[in-house]
Design a protein around this motif. Structure first.
Motif, short mmCIF file in Angstrom:
data_model
loop_
_atom_site.label_atom_id
_atom_site.label_comp_id
_atom_site.label_asym_id
_atom_site.label_seq_id
_atom_site.Cartn_x
_atom_site.Cartn_y
_atom_site.Cartn_z
N ALA A 183 27.00 -0.49 -45.79
CA ALA A 183 27.74 0.76 -45.73
C ALA A 183 26.92 1.84 -45.04
O ALA A 183 27.46 2.75 -44.43
CB ALA A 183 28.13 1.21 -47.13
N MET A 184 25.60 1.74 -45.15
CA MET A 184 24.72 2.69 -44.45
C MET A 184 24.66 2.43 -42.96
O MET A 184 23.99 3.16 -42.24
CB MET A 184 23.30 2.57 -44.99
CG MET A 184 23.01 3.38 -46.20
SD MET A 184 21.48 2.80 -46.90
CE MET A 184 20.40 2.89 -45.48
N ALA A 185 25.29 1.35 -42.51
CA ALA A 185 25.28 0.98 -41.10
C ALA A 185 23.91 0.57 -40.63
O ALA A 185 23.41 1.02 -39.60
CB ALA A 185 25.83 2.11 -40.23
N LEU A 186 23.27 -0.27 -41.41
CA LEU A 186 21.99 -0.83 -41.00
C LEU A 186 22.22 -1.78 -39.83
O LEU A 186 23.21 -2.50 -39.80
CB LEU A 186 21.40 -1.62 -42.18
CG LEU A 186 19.89 -1.79 -42.18
CD1 LEU A 186 19.23 -0.45 -42.48
CD2 LEU A 186 19.49 -2.84 -43.18
N PRO A 187 21.33 -1.79 -38.83
CA PRO A 187 21.51 -2.73 -37.72
C PRO A 187 21.63 -4.16 -38.23
O PRO A 187 20.92 -4.54 -39.16
CB PRO A 187 20.25 -2.54 -36.89
CG PRO A 187 19.81 -1.16 -37.21
CD PRO A 187 20.22 -0.88 -38.61
N GLY A 188 22.53 -4.92 -37.61
CA GLY A 188 22.78 -6.27 -38.09
C GLY A 188 24.01 -6.34 -38.97
O GLY A 188 24.46 -7.41 -39.31
N THR A 189 24.58 -5.19 -39.33
CA THR A 189 25.83 -5.20 -40.08
C THR A 189 26.95 -4.64 -39.21
O THR A 189 26.71 -3.99 -38.19
CB THR A 189 25.72 -4.34 -41.35
OG1 THR A 189 25.48 -3.00 -40.96
CG2 THR A 189 24.62 -4.82 -42.25
N SER A 190 28.16 -4.91 -39.65
CA SER A 190 29.31 -4.55 -38.82
C SER A 190 29.44 -3.05 -38.62
O SER A 190 29.81 -2.57 -37.55
CB SER A 190 30.59 -5.09 -39.47
OG SER A 190 30.68 -4.62 -40.79
N ALA A 191 29.11 -2.28 -39.67
CA ALA A 191 29.27 -0.83 -39.57
C ALA A 191 28.37 -0.26 -38.48
O ALA A 191 28.71 0.72 -37.83
CB ALA A 191 28.97 -0.17 -40.91
N PHE B 200 26.11 -9.22 -35.99
CA PHE B 200 25.24 -9.92 -35.05
C PHE B 200 25.94 -10.34 -33.77
O PHE B 200 25.34 -10.40 -32.71
CB PHE B 200 24.62 -11.15 -35.73
CG PHE B 200 23.46 -10.79 -36.60
CD1 PHE B 200 22.22 -10.46 -36.04
CD2 PHE B 200 23.60 -10.74 -37.97
CE1 PHE B 200 21.16 -10.12 -36.85
CE2 PHE B 200 22.53 -10.38 -38.78
CZ PHE B 200 21.31 -10.08 -38.21
N TYR B 201 27.19 -10.68 -33.86
CA TYR B 201 27.89 -11.18 -32.67
C TYR B 201 29.30 -10.61 -32.62
O TYR B 201 30.29 -11.29 -32.93
CB TYR B 201 27.93 -12.71 -32.70
CG TYR B 201 28.42 -13.30 -31.40
CD1 TYR B 201 27.78 -13.01 -30.19
CD2 TYR B 201 29.54 -14.12 -31.39
CE1 TYR B 201 28.24 -13.54 -29.00
CE2 TYR B 201 30.01 -14.66 -30.20
CZ TYR B 201 29.36 -14.36 -29.01
OH TYR B 201 29.81 -14.87 -27.83
N PRO B 202 29.45 -9.35 -32.25
CA PRO B 202 30.76 -8.71 -32.30
C PRO B 202 31.67 -9.09 -31.14
O PRO B 202 32.83 -8.70 -31.12
CB PRO B 202 30.43 -7.21 -32.25
CG PRO B 202 29.14 -7.15 -31.52
CD PRO B 202 28.39 -8.42 -31.84
N MET B 203 31.15 -9.86 -30.18
CA MET B 203 31.94 -10.09 -28.97
C MET B 203 33.34 -10.67 -29.22
O MET B 203 34.31 -10.22 -28.62
CB MET B 203 31.17 -10.97 -27.97
CG MET B 203 30.11 -10.23 -27.20
SD MET B 203 30.52 -8.53 -26.84
CE MET B 203 31.60 -8.77 -25.45
N PRO B 204 33.50 -11.69 -30.10
CA PRO B 204 34.86 -12.21 -30.30
C PRO B 204 35.85 -11.11 -30.70
O PRO B 204 36.98 -11.06 -30.22
CB PRO B 204 34.69 -13.22 -31.44
CG PRO B 204 33.27 -13.57 -31.44
CD PRO B 204 32.52 -12.41 -30.89
#
Lengths: 502, 480
Positions: free
Chosen positions: A388-396, A472-476
């Motif tokens: 929820a803090m939008a740490l890198p590696g998470t969707s946020a 990690f892999y938002p491309m799709p």
């Protein structure tokens, strides 16, 4: 007639997805045993989820056209159709709704003890309506789904909610109704201005006079802003979220809030481009207020659910900022942030609900040292707090990053101010985690609670899967929406360019 | 009139004649055959109504006026006649158990209902001011008696007395307006009035007087503000089944006549009455929805809610045109189903030792009677205008008619009041579903009221989901 891509599945898959939960609800009415009812509800939602997965697989990301379309005459006298279809934007939310519907059943397994049959029926009806909103390609049909949702949600909050549930249910109902009746008027105005049609793709191709756009935009804005909710229409949200049962909070935060933003994407931006440009800056500023104000309020909360509720206001501020800066990064970021917020906030509400089932308190001050009592639970809490803090590696992180990139193109000052919201979220989330999970066990009642069981772990893990996947892999996900977002942006800008040339 | 014309007239008014004769016969039957159960008369009345409805259907399709142009059987009349048959039949269905319960089981009850129905049917066909007045009085006299049918109850007597006095006053106002109109135009026939008035340039001040009096008289009949004061007391005092009847039948007929007189006879001078109706519609919605918020008696609350609904339907009159007329007709059809449904539920509740008149009496109903609570939920959300119920489509089509005529500000006001009014209905849902029960319910569901509940709830859902057929029906049946 606007063309749409052919249905590649060969059968009316969208109708099946939308109506399956409703059929399940009717079937539930015949059952008596609570366990059987829960099992059937789980089966129905699982099937529905599987169908949406199949939908995603068959989805063609290269076109902005509506896919898997269905269209049948419904009320010929007013040219109203039963028309369903999905594009790259709505298909994500169809999946999200089905996914969270499944999570809701899991989350209610133990949380709901009374009137299980009624609850599961309301939940399944709710799911039909939510899916319907995202699939509807006819404005009248959209409104039916949108407005009918008030009935099951009113009951879910009011019957199965907390101590102050009746007040919260009234507030939710009346607020939302007040907004959506204005939407109704705006919708009928569009109907007459757009050549007496409720067909959404047709309405998108019409060019409305500027003054009509302005008024309709205002009417739509109030409806959607209440649903999102945007500052200053947000006051129903903390009450509704806090009083609703866990599944109700998940539905509210995960899907209902997205509907407001989806309304902007589906109606305001493509149909009312001139008004959208006219109002873009005020809307961005109001969203900015929501980001910072929501974060500030979250800092001060002692109730876990209230904290998550106010953080929702802040995070949804990011979404609306992203949508109204009107560039490709902002739009994509906003949509991804909607998806990600739906997953993460649902997980947080689920976590609050799980610990509430055990301790029957939601006050942060009653907790402390939970790590020693419930280590698996605390691991989950830590993960989703960081997400929820939008740490890198998470969707946020991806969502907020794209939004900030978009906002940067709009105004550097606004971007700088929006970052404050991100900082605040680190503040309230980490302090919450510290007070709940770390330190000594001060409240002896906590020691009696037991750790998560397999059902709960499965629910959390599946939510975590998507957080990491997008992280990690938002491309799709970005690919699916790309064509539709590009087209949307073109639609929004075409008229403005035309006007400015003249 | 030659012989052919007389026969033609008799055939055209066959349904009315049937109902009238049958009512007289049933009255006699009770005298000569004393041992039978009164309910049998009720069932016979339903059979009579079914026959009348069938006859109406069979002779439908012509538009020639009969009785020297005083009586018309056009599609508009057929629509309303069938609606009135349905309303009366449903009322009788849920009266059968109720009368026994309230200890007022007399066969005159059903006979009077049939007389009222006859008045309603005559009114649906009336195209002459004289016939309108005669029909109104026939209906009103029957309803006065029915209002005071609970002879032992002071409330019922008070209600009847109030209704008689005020209704007589309003009738005289109406008659005065009619006589002025006759003086101005020299005719009582609505179509002729329209022809005589024509597109005149200078408005006669006397005509304004006549119209104001007509509006006053009709406003009383449909219970529009400021002539609504009688409604709460009369609704509260009357036997509940009659309250149900009054809240739909006389109201719908008021609109039918209103549509004929204003949107046909007085259409050329619409600038005189359009503004007045707009003000009345808004005031009616406002008073109805706001005052209903503070009621504790469910019948009083529904009285104010019905006032609010009248305000809504009046908006359709303001919109005018084909869509406007059709929207009013559809609204009345749907409103009849949902209002009769909610009253049927109340009547079922009233049985036994249990009151069912205070709103608090419904607390926790869903725990012990989930099906009844569910039905009430459907009616209440329909009254509030929430989809997918029929009530939503009724309101929606009114808005469509309004916005088509560019009355957008009016539509915005209307939706705001509909949001206010929603509160009164969801409050009852809240009590039924969200509070634990405070006492025992003694509900005995007998077959006839069950049937009424079934018909109305199915109608509310089906019209809500598939409004197309009913919309087409209303559109076909509009005034030519």
């Amino acid at each position: 007639m606007v063309d749409s891509a052919v249905n590649t599945m060969g059968f009316p898959v969208l109708s099946l997805i939308v109506l399956l939960p409703l059929a399940g609800a009717l079937l539930l009415l015949c059952l008596k045993d609570d366990l059987q009812i829960k099992r059937l509800a789980l089966l129905v939602t699982t099937l529905d989820l599987a169908l949406t997965l199949k939908l995603l697989v068959h989805f063609d990301p290269h076109t902005h056209l509506m896919q898997f379309s269905e269209k049948y005459q419904w009320i010929p006298a007013l040219d109203i159709h039963y028309a369903l279809g999905v594009d790259g934007i709505s298909v994500l939310f169809v999946f999200l709704s089905a996914f969270l519907g499944w999570i809701c059943v899991l989350a209610s397994w133990r949380a709901i003890e009374q009137h299980v049959k009624g609850f599961m029926c309301a939940l399944l009806v709710m799911q039909t309506l939510m899916l319907g909103v995202f699939c509807a390609m006819d404005l009248f049909l959209f409104f039916i789904f949108w407005e009918a949702m008030l009935i099951p949600m009113y009951l879910i909050i009011g019957v199965w909610g907390g101590d102050n549930r009746i007040y919260a249910a009234f507030k939710f109902f009346l607020y939302t109704l007040a907004g959506s009746v204005l939407f109704l008027v705006g919708m009928i105005v569009l109907y007459f201005e757009g050549g007496q049609s409720f067909d959404i793709p047709t309405l998108m191709t019409q060019k409305y006079p500027f003054t009509v756009q302005l008024w309709v935009f205002i009417a739509f804005f109030i409806a959607f802003a209440i649903k999102v909710p945007m500052f200053p229409f947000h006051t129903w949200l903390p009450d509704a979220h806090v009083q609703a049962p866990t599944a109700g909070s998940i539905v509210l935060a995960g899907v209902l809030l997205k509907m407001g933003a989806y309304g902007f994407l589906r109606f305001s931006l493509p149909m009312l481009p001139l008004a959208t440009h006219y109002f873009a800056t005020p809307v961005v500023l109001v969203s900015l207020v929501a980001i910072i104000y929501g974060g500030y309020l979250a800092l001060a909360q002692d109730d876990l659910k209230k904290l998550v509720a106010y953080s929702s206001i802040s995070h949804m501020g990011f979404v609306t900022v992203g949508l109204f800066v009107l560039n490709i990064a902002g739009l994509k970021g906003g949509i991804l942030q909607m998806f990600s917020h739906g997953i993460i906030t649902s997980a947080l509400f689920l976590l609050v609900g799980l610990v509430y089932e055990r301790t029957h308190t939601r006050l942060i001050s009653d907790y402390g040292g939970l790590m020693k009592v419930m280590p698996i639970y605390t691991a989950g809490l830590a993960f989703f707090t960081l997400a929820a803090m939008a740490l890198p590696g998470t969707s946020a992180f991806i969502g907020e990053l794209l939004v900030l990139v978009g906002v940067f193109g709009f105004s550097k000052i606004v971007a700088a101010l929006a970052v404050i919201g991100a900082l605040l979220s680190a503040g309230y989330l980490l302090s919450m985690f510290k007070r709940v999970a770390l330190g000594k066990v001060t409240n002896q009642a906590l020691t009696k609670s037991w750790d998560l069981d397999a059902r709960e772990v499965v629910a959390l893990l599946s939510l975590a899967l998507f957080v990491l996947w997008v992280g990690f892999y938002p491309m799709p996900f970005l690919n699916i929406m790309h064509a539709s977002v590009e087209h949307l942006l073109q639609q929004t800008q075409a008229q403005v360019v035309l006007i400015s040339r003249q | 009139m030659d012989q052919d014309a007389i026969i033609q007239s008799l055939i055209t008014s066959l349904p009315e004649i049937t109902v009238l004769l049958a009512a007289c016969l049933l009255l006699m039957l009770d005298l000569v055959w004393r041992r039978q159960r009164v309910a049998v008369i009720g069932y016979l009345a339903i059979v009579v109504i079914a026959i009348a409805a069938l006859e109406t259907l069979l002779i439908a399709g012509q538009t020639a006026p009969v009785y020297n142009g005083m009586f018309m059987l056009d599609d508009f009349a057929v629509f309303f006649k069938l609606l009135f048959c349905l309303i009366t039949a449903l009322c009788i269905l849920f009266s059968i158990g109720y009368l026994q319960q309230a200890q007022i089981e007399h066969s005159e009850y059903y006979v009077l209902l049939l007389f009222a129905l006859c008045g309603l049917m005559i009114l649906a066909s009336a195209v002459d001011l004289i016939i309108i007045y005669v029909g109104l009085e026939l209906m009103a006299l029957s309803v006065y008696l029915l209002t005071g049918f609970k002879r032992q109850s002071p409330l019922s007597n008070e209600a009847a007395l109030k209704y008689v006095i005020l209704s007589a006053l309003s009738s005289s106002v109406l008659l005065y307006g009619m006589s002025l109109l006759y003086g101005l135009t020299g005719t009582t026939n609505i179509a002729d009035i329209a022809a005589v008035i024509g597109p005149q340039t200078a408005i006669d001040p006397l005509l304004i007087f006549a119209i104001v009096f007509l509006i006053g008289g009709f406003s009383f009949k449909i219970a529009a503000v400021p002539f609504h004061m009688w409604v709460p007391d009369v609704y509260q005092g009357a036997p509940t089944s009659i309250t149900a009847f009054m809240s739909v039948g006389p109201k719908a007929v008021g609109f039918a006549v209103l549509l004929r007189v204003f949107l046909q006879g007085l259409l050329p001078v619409s600038e005189i009455w359009l503004g007045l109706f707009t003000v009345i519609a808004v005031a009616t919605m406002a008073v109805g929805s706001i005052v209903a918020l503070v009621q504790h008696d469910i019948k009083r609350m529904l009285a104010y809610s019905s006032i609010a609904h009248v305000g809504f339907a009046l908006l359709g009159v303001v919109a005018g045109g084909e869509a406007g007329i059709a929207s009013v007709m559809l609204y009345l059809l749907i409103y009849s189903f949902m209002n009769l449904g909610i009253f049927a539920s109340i009547i079922v509740m009233c049985q036994g030792t249990f009151g069912g008149e205070r709103i608090e009496d419904y607390t926790g109903l869903s725990r012990s009677h989930p099906v009844l609570a569910m039905l009430m939920l459907i009616y209440l959300f329909s009254l509030a205008g929430i989809p997918p119920t029929a009530g939503f489509f009724a309101k929606f089509y009114i808005f469509v008619a309004l916005i088509e005529q560019q009355h957008i500000a009016l539509a915005v006001i209307a939706v705001m009041f509909s949001a206010v009014a929603a509160f009164i209905y969801i409050r009852i849902v809240m009590l039924m579903y969200m509070r634990p029960p405070t006492g025992e319910f003694a509900i005995q569901l007998k077959l006839p009221p069950q049937l009424a509940l079934g018909i109305t709830s199915v109608a509310v859902i089906v019209i809500g989901l598939f409004p197309s057929w009913f919309l087409t029906l209303a559109q076909i049946a509009i005034l030519q």
